[in-house]
Design an enzyme around this catalytic site. Sequence first.
Site, short mmCIF file in Angstrom:
data_model
loop_
_atom_site.label_atom_id
_atom_site.label_comp_id
_atom_site.label_asym_id
_atom_site.label_seq_id
_atom_site.Cartn_x
_atom_site.Cartn_y
_atom_site.Cartn_z
CG ASP A 19 -1.92 1.15 1.14
OD1 ASP A 19 -2.86 1.05 0.33
OD2 ASP A 19 -1.74 2.14 1.89
CG ASN B 245 -4.23 11.27 -5.59
OD1 ASN B 245 -3.34 11.39 -6.43
ND2 ASN B 245 -4.94 10.17 -5.43
CG ASP C 285 -3.54 8.95 -12.60
OD1 ASP C 285 -3.98 8.37 -11.58
OD2 ASP C 285 -4.26 9.53 -13.44
CD GLU D 290 -4.45 4.11 -1.70
OE1 GLU D 290 -4.77 4.25 -0.52
OE2 GLU D 290 -5.25 4.29 -2.67
#
Length: 519
Positions: free
Chosen positions: A376, A384, A393, A420
């Site tokens: 993770d 973000n 991304d 993620e």
Amino acid sequence: MPEQRIQRASKTAKLFVVVVCLIIVVLEAWSAWRAYEVATDEAIRNASNMALALTQHADQSFKEIDVVLLGIQEHMEYDGPGVAGRRRTHEFMVASVAAVPQLAGLMVYDEAGLAIGTSQATLEHRYIQDDYFLHHQRLRTDQAYIGKPMRSRTNGQWIVTMSRRINHADGSFAGVVVADVDLSHFQRYYEQFAIGRDGAILFGLKEGTVIYRQPLLSYSIGLDISKSRLVTNYLSKAEQGSFELRSPRDDIVRLTSFQHCSLYPLFVAVALAKDDVLEDWTRRVWIRGIAVMLLLIIIAYGGNRLVAQVAGRENAELEAISARTELERLYRTLEAQSQKDGLTDVFNRRYFDAALTAELARLNRSGESLSLIMVDVDHFKRYNDTYGHAAGDICLKQVAAALNSVARRQGDIVARYGGEEFALILPNCNAASASAISSRLVQAVRALNIPHEGSSVGHVTISVGAASLASGKGAQVDARELIDTADAALYRAKEQGRDRAIQHDYPRLSVISDYPGLR
């Protein structure tokens, strides 16, 4: 390779068409040549048969006249020179001329060449010194003599003379008896023979003087041909024969057959123009040639069409094969794309689920080890929020690439589990190996050094949780339970401060007592 095969097949088919056409041409040419030989051989046989029939006719015609001449000799010997004897001889001569159609007239001359007897109504007392008279005067012989053609003194028509010598009792020359042979007799007979448009019949003396020619030419009667090839090469060397000769006078090639008379020094030559002989053959050759040409055109056209159709079908098959291959490639591409995550280019969740189920089934059969690692990205929501989704991304792509750089064994699977979160399936990997790989994963992401203001360490990090099965043979291991175990280790890593890897100990040893190696 298939294109070369099609080209070879096309060339073979075209070669077959060419060979068939050549065979037809060769067979037709051979047939035409055989027909040519048959036509010329038949013409030579016909000419030979005509020459034989004409020599027999000539022998018979002159034999009948010779008999008359012998009869006159006997009359003069037994009837005597008196008035009564001469009258009986005259009557015999008149009757003979009437009975023998080829006989135009009879004359008797004494040793001085003075006419002393005739078949005419009145006797003209004239002297002669013709070739036949001189011949008998200098040569004592019992054979009849056939002279050269000449004009008749009576009616001016062309005649040929046949004569015999008359002797005194002591054997000295006493004169000649001569018969005028009407050449129209031979003309009427020769006109019955079909000799073609440019054919010819030649009747003459053996020494080379023409007596008559059919068709008659103005210069032909009495023509001296003793120096011609006909006489020097053929008539003087054999009694009969056949040959092909081009006439020096009219430049016409003729198939010629000749025959010498058996009783008298005469010959007959029958010459058939080669163009006349081959007229029907030439017409048939043209007709058959045109027909064969049309047939060859049809065969060539049909063959080329067939070759084109075969080549077209082969090309269509190749195109179909190529299209099928392309479809299969596209299918594989689509299948691969359907298995990959569109953003990170690692396997997607659907492929991960299927792969994990397959590996657990294999593990149940083989008893080999299997490790599952859950990954993770730490504080990714903050990333973000701070840098935007586009940067997020890019960050995920870089992390996926780092994970791929570590899990490089054949059979290792890196998948995006969701958001993620990533998952790694490591076949034939025990707990120790899984722990080492987990640590390298953490280090690989650290090495990216991706700035992250929302992280306490200032750059992007990952938390890793691993679960391993040392042996699963004979047991039914649940995929969900294995995932939960790895997730539990992942949560512990997060609880302990993130940016680390935890190897989880399986909590329900009683359930998996057959798997002592589970850590």
